[in-house]
Design an enzyme around this catalytic site. Structure first.
Site, PDB file in Angstrom:
ATOM      1  N   LYS A 190       0.859  -1.176   0.000  1.00 36.81           N
ATOM      2  CA  LYS A 190       0.000   0.000   0.000  1.00 36.81           C
ATOM      3  C   LYS A 190       0.902   1.235   0.000  1.00 36.81           C
ATOM      4  O   LYS A 190       1.446   1.633   1.014  1.00 36.81           O
ATOM      5  CB  LYS A 190      -0.902   0.004   1.248  1.00 36.81           C
ATOM      6  CG  LYS A 190      -1.888   1.147   1.277  1.00 36.81           C
ATOM      7  CD  LYS A 190      -1.460   2.179   2.310  1.00 36.81           C
ATOM      8  CE  LYS A 190      -2.237   3.452   2.236  1.00 36.81           C
ATOM      9  NZ  LYS A 190      -1.858   4.347   1.140  1.00 36.81           N
ATOM     10  N   PRO A 191       1.094   1.837  -1.192  1.00 34.51           N
ATOM     11  CA  PRO A 191       1.924   3.045  -1.234  1.00 34.51           C
ATOM     12  C   PRO A 191       1.133   4.246  -0.730  1.00 34.51           C
ATOM     13  O   PRO A 191      -0.103   4.193  -0.671  1.00 34.51           O
ATOM     14  CB  PRO A 191       2.242   3.194  -2.727  1.00 34.51           C
ATOM     15  CG  PRO A 191       1.111   2.510  -3.439  1.00 34.51           C
ATOM     16  CD  PRO A 191       0.568   1.451  -2.511  1.00 34.51           C
ATOM     17  N   GLY A 241       6.659   4.887   8.235  1.00 38.33           N
ATOM     18  CA  GLY A 241       5.873   6.126   8.255  1.00 38.33           C
ATOM     19  C   GLY A 241       6.047   6.848   9.571  1.00 38.33           C
ATOM     20  O   GLY A 241       7.032   6.647  10.288  1.00 38.33           O
ATOM     21  N   GLU A 263       9.191   1.151  11.012  1.00 40.55           N
ATOM     22  CA  GLU A 263      10.306   2.068  10.728  1.00 40.55           C
ATOM     23  C   GLU A 263       9.724   3.470  10.785  1.00 40.55           C
ATOM     24  O   GLU A 263       9.033   3.895   9.854  1.00 40.55           O
ATOM     25  CB  GLU A 263      10.882   1.774   9.334  1.00 40.55           C
ATOM     26  CG  GLU A 263      11.323   0.342   9.126  1.00 40.55           C
ATOM     27  CD  GLU A 263      12.640   0.034   9.827  1.00 40.55           C
ATOM     28  OE1 GLU A 263      13.338   0.979  10.234  1.00 40.55           O
ATOM     29  OE2 GLU A 263      12.947  -1.156   9.980  1.00 40.55           O
ATOM     30  N   CYS A 297      14.113  10.206   6.709  1.00 42.66           N
ATOM     31  CA  CYS A 297      13.983   9.837   8.121  1.00 42.66           C
ATOM     32  C   CYS A 297      15.331   9.840   8.840  1.00 42.66           C
ATOM     33  O   CYS A 297      15.386  10.011  10.045  1.00 42.66           O
ATOM     34  CB  CYS A 297      13.331   8.469   8.239  1.00 42.66           C
ATOM     35  SG  CYS A 297      14.199   7.202   7.310  1.00 42.66           S
ATOM     36  N   GLU A 395      10.133  16.149  15.053  1.00 42.51           N
ATOM     37  CA  GLU A 395      10.684  15.952  13.719  1.00 42.51           C
ATOM     38  C   GLU A 395      10.110  17.014  12.774  1.00 42.51           C
ATOM     39  O   GLU A 395       8.894  17.185  12.697  1.00 42.51           O
ATOM     40  CB  GLU A 395      10.291  14.552  13.234  1.00 42.51           C
ATOM     41  CG  GLU A 395      10.839  14.194  11.880  1.00 42.51           C
ATOM     42  CD  GLU A 395      10.333  12.821  11.410  1.00 42.51           C
ATOM     43  OE1 GLU A 395       9.121  12.545  11.536  1.00 42.51           O
ATOM     44  OE2 GLU A 395      11.157  12.031  10.932  1.00 42.51           O
TER      45      GLU A 395
HETATM   46  P1  NDP Z   1       2.269   8.455   7.608  1.00 38.84           P
HETATM   47  O1  NDP Z   1       2.424   7.638   8.814  1.00 38.84           O
HETATM   48  O2  NDP Z   1       1.239   9.513   7.581  1.00 38.84           O
HETATM   49  O3  NDP Z   1       1.985   7.544   6.306  1.00 38.84           O
HETATM   50  C1  NDP Z   1       2.769   6.432   5.993  1.00 38.84           C
HETATM   51  C2  NDP Z   1       1.899   5.395   5.303  1.00 38.84           C
HETATM   52  O4  NDP Z   1       0.914   4.937   6.214  1.00 38.84           O
HETATM   53  C3  NDP Z   1       1.139   5.950   4.096  1.00 38.84           C
HETATM   54  O5  NDP Z   1       1.085   4.974   3.099  1.00 38.84           O
HETATM   55  C4  NDP Z   1      -0.221   6.230   4.685  1.00 38.84           C
HETATM   56  O6  NDP Z   1      -1.240   6.247   3.720  1.00 38.84           O
HETATM   57  C5  NDP Z   1      -0.372   5.048   5.616  1.00 38.84           C
HETATM   58  N1  NDP Z   1      -1.393   5.200   6.660  1.00 38.84           N
HETATM   59  C6  NDP Z   1      -2.026   6.321   7.069  1.00 38.84           C
HETATM   60  N2  NDP Z   1      -2.919   6.029   8.052  1.00 38.84           N
HETATM   61  C7  NDP Z   1      -2.827   4.697   8.269  1.00 38.84           C
HETATM   62  C8  NDP Z   1      -3.462   3.802   9.173  1.00 38.84           C
HETATM   63  N3  NDP Z   1      -4.381   4.206  10.046  1.00 38.84           N
HETATM   64  N4  NDP Z   1      -3.121   2.494   9.128  1.00 38.84           N
HETATM   65  C9  NDP Z   1      -2.190   2.054   8.271  1.00 38.84           C
HETATM   66  N5  NDP Z   1      -1.547   2.868   7.377  1.00 38.84           N
HETATM   67  C10 NDP Z   1      -1.865   4.170   7.385  1.00 38.84           C
HETATM   68  O7  NDP Z   1       3.699   9.012   7.319  1.00 38.84           O
HETATM   69  P2  NDP Z   1       4.120  10.354   6.633  1.00 38.84           P
HETATM   70  O8  NDP Z   1       3.374  10.593   5.390  1.00 38.84           O
HETATM   71  O9  NDP Z   1       4.117  11.403   7.662  1.00 38.84           O
HETATM   72  O10 NDP Z   1       5.617   9.948   6.238  1.00 38.84           O
HETATM   73  C11 NDP Z   1       6.702  10.523   6.773  1.00 38.84           C
HETATM   74  C12 NDP Z   1       7.113   9.826   8.066  1.00 38.84           C
HETATM   75  O11 NDP Z   1       7.710   8.587   7.748  1.00 38.84           O
HETATM   76  C13 NDP Z   1       8.149  10.621   8.809  1.00 38.84           C
HETATM   77  O12 NDP Z   1       7.883  10.638  10.182  1.00 38.84           O
HETATM   78  C14 NDP Z   1       9.426   9.845   8.562  1.00 38.84           C
HETATM   79  O13 NDP Z   1      10.394  10.032   9.551  1.00 38.84           O
HETATM   80  C15 NDP Z   1       8.926   8.445   8.474  1.00 38.84           C
HETATM   81  N6  NDP Z   1       9.866   7.620   7.734  1.00 38.84           N
HETATM   82  C16 NDP Z   1      10.597   6.662   8.409  1.00 38.84           C
HETATM   83  C17 NDP Z   1      11.560   5.923   7.748  1.00 38.84           C
HETATM   84  C18 NDP Z   1      12.373   4.865   8.472  1.00 38.84           C
HETATM   85  O14 NDP Z   1      12.988   4.030   7.811  1.00 38.84           O
HETATM   86  N7  NDP Z   1      12.415   4.851   9.791  1.00 38.84           N
HETATM   87  C19 NDP Z   1      11.848   6.121   6.334  1.00 38.84           C
HETATM   88  C20 NDP Z   1      11.034   7.151   5.735  1.00 38.84           C
HETATM   89  C21 NDP Z   1      10.073   7.853   6.417  1.00 38.84           C
HETATM   90  P3  NDP Z   1      -1.813   7.603   3.052  1.00 38.84           P
HETATM   91  O15 NDP Z   1      -0.809   8.680   3.251  1.00 38.84           O
HETATM   92  O16 NDP Z   1      -2.020   7.237   1.637  1.00 38.84           O
HETATM   93  O17 NDP Z   1      -3.091   7.937   3.749  1.00 38.84           O
END
Ligand code: NDP
Length: 528
Positions: A190-191, A241, A263, A297, A395
């Protein structure tokens, strides 16, 4: 679609007319789902639409994946590895289109899009080479030496759900999927709804590489709908995320009694010791803080500099930062691209403005740049930051970093560890042994010496992940593969049931077992 700046840009890329529509059409839905517009941050205009999958669509995708997995599990690890190696080749061969799609979806600079491309074939080759031995049956000591033996087998968990974010949409969709597939699982990915097309383009290449139909599925739509439905249907979740979303993922996975890796975010410290070369450290700070416009991240957002090196470091860092070129060209050149969208731009702007209102000084940057692109923001360095301000604790995930002078290594370590997060850190010194010693004191999943993050991320053989609010579990290395298998122990007795043989009195057998236990305890210390 009406002719817009975005459609003019599309015409200049290698993305063929109708390609994005064709990719979106591959997502199987029941027909009840609505669609979501996808916009490019390059011009803030629509570039296409994707289905907003329903919970039923997600369940159906997992069912299809599960059917395909049964045969895939029976293929040998070497057969699976050969397909993933071919996929790695195809990613390199199709890099021009992949780079264009990544840039179109994210607005990132081409050099940072290239980092994403390079990661995939390297991950494929690593797991293709090492996977067979990591997954091979392992002999373990039996209950009673000579009388019994034990073997561990590693069986795929079944269907793995990969939930990935927008900031590295190519790398983060694949880096967790590749080992899952190699281990014999199916994957449903799920991107992020803002960056679906690159994942769809990769799904095409997996099929072209020979991956059986149905084994890698993509479901698109809003995370709040698709995410929970996916977690309810799969056998493992690899989530990347934000920390708050990660908590909800963990709660749901816990209720379903499935395992997950998380992650999550970071507030990464960089520590510049008194013996560091200020120019080298400044070069590292520029690379770390402003790669992908800071939407990384692993990016340092707090830099602690020994006060004996502070002025030299800050001069070099500010000078190099001011020389960075912002731009949205679909070619190598500009180093800093766009932020993902207007909401994110507002969040970054708010962090900087509130820090300045609380007394911080702007050493560089601090402005949005609509003249470059609708969501561009200058690489920004702050000093004199209030340690309780949002920019110091939360962050930012943008091109914003704060520098703090410290009185020595002990204060640097103490302040580096003063965070709920623990993802990545770096230590800068001309004495690498000393750097490794300081690294051991820093509470992060990865600590790099004399490099901001690449040396850690690209060490594919070494695990990567966070502690504290930065997550659970590890990707990369043997750990990144073993998370996707269930260990099964097959224990065999050579002497029948391990119990008193017929005719032996319970008293004699008890004595024998006590003696045997004492011998086994002694042997445990000496037998390797
Ligand atoms: P989000 O947590 O908002 O989104 C990440 C993914 O989760 C998206 O595909 C999103 O879908 C999905 N999602 C949203 N709500 C839910 C839910 N209730 N259940 C399951 N999945 C859901 O992250 P951000 O967009 O804020 O991304 C950036 C974050 O990711 C930053 O905090 C960054 O540090 C972290 N990150 C961590 C990395 C690591 O390796 N530790 C690497 C890269 C980023 P949709 O957006 O389509 O609604």
């Amino acid at each position: 679609m009406a002719r817009t700046n975005a459609s003019r840009i599309l015409e200049e890329t290698t993305i063929e007319s109708g390609r994005l529509e064709g990719l979106a059409a591959r997502i199987e839905t029941s027909g009840d789902s609505s669609s979501l517009e996808v916009r490019t941050p390059v011009t803030d205009e629509p570039i296409g639409a994707i289905p907003a999958c329903t919970a039923d669509d997600v369940a159906a995708a997992v069912d299809r994946a599960r059917s395909a997995q049964a045969d895939w599990e029976r293929a040998t690890v070497d057969q699976r590895a050969a397909i993933l190696e071919r996929f790695g080749d195809l990613v390199l061969n199709h890099r021009a289109e992949l780079l264009d799609v990544v840039q179109l979806e994210t607005g990132k600079s081409r050099q940072h899009a290239l980092e994403e491309i390079l990661d995939v074939p390297l991950t494929c080759s690593y797991y293709a080479a090492k996977g067979p031995s990591i997954l091979a049956d392992a002999d373990r000591s039996g209950a009673i030496p000579l009388a019994s033996e034990a073997t561990v087998t590693y069986d795929p968990v079944g269907v793995v759900g990969v939930i990935s974010p927008w900031n590295y949409p190519l790398t983060l969709a694949m880096t967790d999927a590749i080992p899952a597939l190699l281990a014999g699982n199916a994957v449903v990915c799920k991107p992020d709804e803002r960056t679906p097309f690159i994942a769809l383009a990769l799904a095409d290449l997996l099929v072209a590489a020979g991956l059986p139909d149905g084994l890698f599925q993509i479901v698109t739509g809003e995370g709040a709908t698709v995410g929970p439905a996916l977690i309810d249907a799969v056998d493992y979740v690899a989530f990347t995320g934000g920390t708050e979303t990660g908590r909800t993922v963990a709660e749901r996975a816990g209720r379903n009694l499935i395992d997950c890796s998380l992650e999550l975010g970071g507030k990464n410290p960089m520590v510049v010791l008194d013996d560091a070369d200020p120019e080298t450290a400044a070069r590292g700070a520029v690379k770390g803080a402003f790669t992908n416009a800071g939407q990384l991240c692993l990016a340092p957002e707090r830099i602690y500099v020994d006060d004996r090196r502070y002025d030299e470091f800050v001069d070099a860092f500010v000078g190099a930062t001011r020389r960075l070129e912002l731009g949205l060209e679909f070619d190598y050149g500009p180093e800093v691209g766009s932020l993902i969208d207007g909401d994110h731009l507002e969040g970054v702007r708010e962090h900087v403005e509130s820090a300045v209102a609380d007394g911080a000084s702007l050493l560089s940057g601090g402005r949005a740049r609509p003249d470059v692109g609708p969501f561009c923001y200058e690489p920004t360095i702050l000093a004199d930051v209030d340690p309780d301000s949002r920019v110091a604790c939360e962050e930012t995930f943008g091109p914003v970093v704060s520098v703090y002078p410290v009185s020595g290594v002990d204060e640097a370590i103490e302040r580096a560890n003063d965070s709920e997060y623990g993802l990545n850190a770096s230590v800068w010194t001309t004495d690498r042994e000393r750097g490794r010693g300081v690294a051991r004191e820093i509470d992060c999943g990865t600590v790099c010496v004399n490099d901001p993050y690449t040396v850690g991320w690209a060490a594919t053989d070494a695990p990567m992940g966070g502690v504290g609010d930065s997550g659970l579990g590890r990707r990369h290395g043997p750990e990144g593969l073993r998370r996707y298998v269930d260990a099964r122990t097959i224990a065999t007795s050579r002497i029948g049931p391990l119990d008193a043989p017929p005719g032996v009195s319970p008293r004699w057998f008890a004595r024998f077992m006590l003696g045997l236990t004492m011998v086994q305890r002694r042997l445990a210390r000496w037998v390797p």
